[in-house]
Enzyme design. Structure first.
Site: not given
Length: 298
Positions: A137, A150
């Protein structure tokens, strides 16, 4: 043994029920691969089942599922061309507020599950000179207030990918990272549902410190996601990571990811902090946008 001379080989895609995983499975099948598409329920596999896509039940945290996948690959005469580690779960919330059991769950899926699947399939990947494609990501390169859990899991996968790339280079197995920015998928909405319970469990002091941040996160995620690319666009980049003859070590998805990752390489930490905090603060309740000590996040 399953045999076929009409496909380019096998590709395993984890987390293929929806979103980028499903789009990637379809893109690779159109390119002639036989895709073993990991889904968690039989019903998730029905929309995927078509020529070139074989849904397989796969919760990457379940050892029996991983063993069955490795056995399915071993019994197939076709070479394993790639493992696409796409499965993952979101996890937003302040570091202080997020319970440790939720931290562990995020890492169990986003890190340990990915590593476990990779370990199961590496003998085949080494034997067939396939490749590992890890979907991380933008948050694997840049973290900010409210995204720590996250981002931490994605930072971990970036580090694991670097180590694995060097470990497997002598055996002709590329390890590639794909770093999406905003992608219009269901994952963002699923992750935000947990924020309500998290906010309800905050102490009075935590509410003072993070109340405005907790209200800003859903709006910030929604804006970033809506400005992102479609799953089909993201899938094209992932497919390139699988098929490029000499793959790069990293691919970005979306202009925001490309810009912010480049910026993170050259900007001082505090300047990058100010940039990301300013972007987040635009989504604060109006009375908290001034950055008072009780609500400041940068």
């Amino acid at each position: 043994m399953t045999t076929s001379s009409e496909t380019q080989g096998l590709v395993v895609v984890t987390g293929a029920s929806t979103g980028m995983g499903a789009a990637t499975a379809r893109d690779l099948a159109r390119r002639g691969f036989h895709v073993l598409a990991g889904v968690r329920r039989d019903s998730d596999g029905l929309p995927l089942r078509t020529e070139g896509i074989e849904p397989v039940i796969l919760d990457i945290t379940v050892p029996d599922h991983r063993a069955a996948l490795a056995d399915r690959v071993e019994r197939d005469a076709r070479p394993l061309r790639a493992l696409v580690n796409n499965a993952g779960i979101p996890g937003a919330g302040p570091v202080e507020v997020m319970p440790l059991d939720q931290w562990r769950r995020i890492f169990e899926v986003n890190v340990f599950g990915q590593v476990a699947v990779t370990q199961c399939l590496l003998p085949a990947l080494v034997g067939d000179k396939g490749r590992v494609v890890n979907i991380t990501s933008l948050n694997g390169r840049i973290s900010m207030a409210g995204y720590g859990p996250y981002a931490a899991s994605k930072f971990a996968m970036e580090a694991i990918s670097d180590a694995l790339r060097n470990e497997l280079a002598p055996y002709g197995v590329p390890v590639v990272v794909v770093e999406p920015g905003g992608v219009r998928t269901e994952m963002s909405r699923t992750g935000l549902a947990a924020l309500t319970g998290l906010e309800a469990g905050m102490t009075p002091g935590q509410s003072v410190r993070y109340g405005a941040l907790m209200q800003a996160i859903p709006s910030h995620v929604a804006a970033f996601t809506s400005a992102g690319v479609t799953s089909a666009v993201a899938a094209k980049t992932i497919a390139r990571a699988v098929t490029d003859r000499r793959p790069r070590t990293r691919y970005t998805v979306g202009t925001a990811a490309a810009f912010l990752i480049r910026a993170s390489r050259v900007l001082p930490d505090r300047m990058l902090d100010r940039m990301t905090t300013a972007d987040l603060r635009r989504h604060y309740p109006a009375q908290d946008r001034g950055g008072t000590p009780a609500t400041a996040t940068g």
